[in-house]
Every structure is written in C-alpha cells, then in structure tokens.
Design an enzyme around this catalytic site. Structure first.
Site, mmCIF file in Angstrom:
data_model
loop_
_atom_site.group_PDB
_atom_site.id
_atom_site.type_symbol
_atom_site.label_atom_id
_atom_site.label_comp_id
_atom_site.label_asym_id
_atom_site.label_seq_id
_atom_site.Cartn_x
_atom_site.Cartn_y
_atom_site.Cartn_z
ATOM 1 N N GLN A 203 0.824 -1.215 0.000
ATOM 2 C CA GLN A 203 0.000 0.000 0.000
ATOM 3 C C GLN A 203 0.857 1.265 0.000
ATOM 4 O O GLN A 203 0.484 2.295 -0.551
ATOM 5 C CB GLN A 203 -0.935 0.036 1.218
ATOM 6 N N ASP A 244 -6.784 1.245 12.148
ATOM 7 C CA ASP A 244 -8.056 0.606 11.815
ATOM 8 C C ASP A 244 -8.944 0.436 13.031
ATOM 9 O O ASP A 244 -10.136 0.176 12.890
ATOM 10 C CB ASP A 244 -7.784 -0.750 11.165
ATOM 11 N N LYS A 255 -1.807 -1.571 10.139
ATOM 12 C CA LYS A 255 -1.190 -2.531 9.222
ATOM 13 C C LYS A 255 0.019 -3.227 9.846
ATOM 14 O O LYS A 255 0.798 -2.587 10.563
ATOM 15 C CB LYS A 255 -0.761 -1.794 7.949
HETATM 16 C C1 LIG Z 1 -6.862 5.588 7.502
HETATM 17 S S1 LIG Z 1 -7.095 3.931 7.783
HETATM 18 C C2 LIG Z 1 -5.810 3.250 6.847
HETATM 19 C C3 LIG Z 1 -5.359 1.927 7.364
HETATM 20 O O1 LIG Z 1 -6.029 0.861 6.649
HETATM 21 C C4 LIG Z 1 -5.029 0.078 6.050
HETATM 22 O O2 LIG Z 1 -5.354 -1.276 5.971
HETATM 23 P P1 LIG Z 1 -5.866 -1.899 4.561
HETATM 24 O O3 LIG Z 1 -5.057 -1.265 3.470
HETATM 25 O O4 LIG Z 1 -5.614 -3.379 4.746
HETATM 26 O O5 LIG Z 1 -7.333 -1.550 4.501
HETATM 27 C C5 LIG Z 1 -3.839 0.277 6.944
HETATM 28 O O6 LIG Z 1 -3.970 -0.410 8.152
HETATM 29 C C6 LIG Z 1 -3.905 1.758 7.121
HETATM 30 O O7 LIG Z 1 -3.136 2.298 8.124
#
Ligand SMILES: CSC[C@H]1O[C@H](OP(=O)(O)O)[C@H](O)[C@@H]1O
Length: 367
Positions: A203, A244, A255
């Site tokens: 990401q 999250d 994450k």
């Molecule tokens: C602003 S919340 C973003 C948060 O969500 C991501 O997880 P994912 O990409 O698996 O949905 C990650 O934990 C980010 O920090």
C-alpha cells in the site's frame, strides 16, 4: 485530492443517483481505473477484495452498500441481511461496523418506502463528514510538523515516516496520516516522506507514493525493514501512521509492521503519532492486543507480486517456492505506551482512556 489536476474523492455517487463510483486501488499505481458499484453484494466484494481499502473508506463504502441494498429491497429482512453481509467483508477496521450501525440506526425506524432515499442521504453525510474530520485531523497534526520545522535550517525538510497507506485513498479525501503532510506542504513548509513499501500488498509503494507524487510531495519509498536504521541515524523527525481500530485504553491496531516501527521510534526517541477519526475508536474494548480481531488474508498476497514489465504489460509472478507455507497477518497492535499521541479531529490526545473519553464523551458512553 488532485489526479492530473482534476479533483477526485476515493468514492462518490454517480450522476445516475444510484450507482457508486470508486477508484480501483488494486490497479494503482500503473492503471487509474474507476469501478462502478451497483449492488450491495458488489460493495461487499469491493471491500473484501480491497478494490477499496482503508478503515474510513471501508465504512463509507459499506454505507453506500446499505443504500444500494435499500434501493433493491427496503424490507426489515433486507436491512438486516445487508448489514450482516457487509460486516463480514473484513474483520479489523471498526469503521465498517460503525458505518453499518449508523445506517441501520437511521433506517430501521422508517417506513420501507422512505428507506432508499434516506440511506443515500446518510451515506453521503458519512462521506462528507469523513472529509471534514480528516481536514481537521490535518489542521491539528500540522502543529506537530510546524514545531519541528521551526528547528530546521531554511529549506531543510521535516522528515516524516509513514507505514501503509493512510492517505486520501484510505479515506474519502485528505487521508488521516497524510492530511498534516498535505497541509504542511500546501503552506510551503518543506516536508519529505519516508514511505514504507508495506508488504505484502504494498500500500505504501503503490498507493502512498502515487498520492504524494500527484500532489508534488517529496518522498522516498523504502523497504519495510529500513525505518529503524533511518531512526538510528536521525533521519526521521516524526512518524505518523493511520489505524483501523483504537481500543479505549489507547492501544492502536494498524497494518502489520506498525508495531515494529513504534518499537524503533521508542528506542530512538522519535515521536510516534497515530492519526484517526473518532469512528475508529472502539470504546467497547480496553485491551487491543487481546481483543482486536486480526485479519488473515490469502497466501497468494505473499507468494505473488504484480507489476509492470519493461514493455508495459501488467504481469503477476510467483516469488515464493512452491510448497512453502505462508502466514499473512494483515494487522498488528501497538500498545499505548509506545504512542506519543493520537491526532484526532478534536485535537492531539494522549493515548489513554481518560483523554479519549474526555474528547469524545458522546461516544464513550454509548459503548
Ligand atoms: C486511515 S485507515 C488506513 C489503514 O487501513 C489500512 O489497511 P488496509 O489497506 O488493509 O485496509 C492500513 O492499516 C492503514 O493504516
């Protein structure tokens, strides 16, 4: 935020007033593809497949998913069924449950005939509220960057490390961890961002770097294991990450790999901040490590990589030996003691129950 000079949110209601548009984040950074979500089931699939991802955006997508469900069948049974289906799409981000609860609270008292229009209106409010909340997070986090900038030589950037993507792609707009960065950059404060690539879904490398590049924010993509070295050599002034789910005691779920960055920051005296909108606070739990469910995702996310070939084709290749066992934990929990502060829409708070309950009394009593 802007993409090639054109303003985009990450999700929006299409001009037909029914379907929902969203940037397909699985295709970035090499392809900018807009997906059209036309049913509640498609909204659930968009969340579970990570076409859309990021806690606040997952919530907004589920809200529109509930509206799509009501457009098709506004019965009590359909309202309950849609909520359960969407809630099952991913387990960790509490914003998903929060948004579904908000929609069901708004819709349950209404006659079926009134539910579809009310659902779209509430979904739009949730999306708009997220934008304003994230703007305020940026305003409060900006102060942290300004304080560090005041200690720098003219033109010397504030070096911020971030993990995963807590950018505008993880929300409806602005982002959470990136909002202070965008606001500092837009005010002419020199900032540079160390972008953790964030295996296995990358990401950071694929989304945060793409966002920052389109906004003109200087940044450097680094392998996940680099942050500790940079902190030891005073190359990181501040770490800001998203989350999250935050437990009532201030433990932060984010994450996978965030905990390791927090440990390195603590060991090197680097301020470690977490940016979050209040729907991310789960006042019903007070021990994040033991109570927050950690999603485990498919092994294929670890065994395979997708990228662009030299002649421009998008290919997927295997990077792990056949037959090797794989573990793919999506998140970890950073204990509150390693968190310098929580950047919220109501200010920068200490990571503890008293500060969270005092800042958000209306939420702490409900849970
Ligand atoms: C602003 S919340 C973003 C948060 O969500 C991501 O997880 P994912 O990409 O698996 O949905 C990650 O934990 C980010 O920090």
């Amino acid at each position: 935020m802007k993409v090639d000079g054109r303003h985009f949110r990450s999700i929006w209601l299409e001009p037909d007033g029914r379907s929902v548009g969203a940037i397909d984040q699985r295709r970035l950074p090499h392809e900018f593809i807009v997906a059209k979500i036309t049913t509640a089931d498609e909204a659930g699939e968009a969340i579970s497949s990570m076409l859309v991802r990021g806690a606040p955006l997952i919530g907004a997508t589920a809200a529109y998913g509930m509206a799509l469900a009501m457009r098709a069948d506004a019965s009590d049974a359909a309202l309950e069924r849609a909520g359960k289906m969407l809630a099952a799409s991913r387990p960790t981000a509490i914003n998903l449950k929060w948004a579904i609860d908000e929609m069901q609270r708004a819709l349950a008292p209404l006659a079926a005939s009134a539910r579809a229009d009310a659902a779209y209106a509430r979904a739009r409010e949730i999306a708009d509220e997220d934008v304003e909340i994230n703007r305020d997070i940026g305003r409060h986090g900006l102060g942290l960057i300004e304080t560090i900038a005041a200690t720098k030589k003219p033109g010397e950037p504030v070096n911020v490390l971030t993990h995963c993507n807590a950018g505008w792609l993880a929300t409806v707009d602005w982002g959470t961890a990136t909002s202070p960065i965008y606001q500092a950059h837009d005010r002419g404060i020199p900032v540079h961002v160390w972008v953790d690539e964030t295996r296995p879904r990358n990401q950071g490398a694929s989304l945060t770097a793409w966002e920052l590049g389109h906004h003109g924010v200087p940044h450097t993509v680094i392998p996940d294991n680099t942050g500790g070295h940079l902190m030891q050599h005073r190359m990181v002034d501040l770490a800001i990450v998203g989350t999250d789910r935050v437990a009532a005691n201030g433990d932060v779920c984010n994450k996978i790999g965030t905990y390791l960055k927090a440990l390195a920051a603590h060991d090197n005296g680097v301020p470690f901040y977490v940016a979050l909108p209040s729907p991310t606070i789960d006042f019903s739990i007070d021990d994040g490590i033991r109570q927050i469910p950690i999603e485990q995702r498919a092994a294929s996310e670890v065994t395979h990589l997708t990228g662009r070939t030299a002649d421009g084709r998008i290919e997927t290749v295997r990077v792990v030996p056949d037959g090797s066992t794989v573990a793919n934990f999506g998140f970890d929990v950073t204990p509150a003691r390693l968190v310098s502060g929580l950047i919220t829409e109501r200010g920068v708070l200490s990571a503890d129950r008293a500060a969270l309950a005092s800042a958000f009394p209306e939420r702490s009593k409900v849970s």
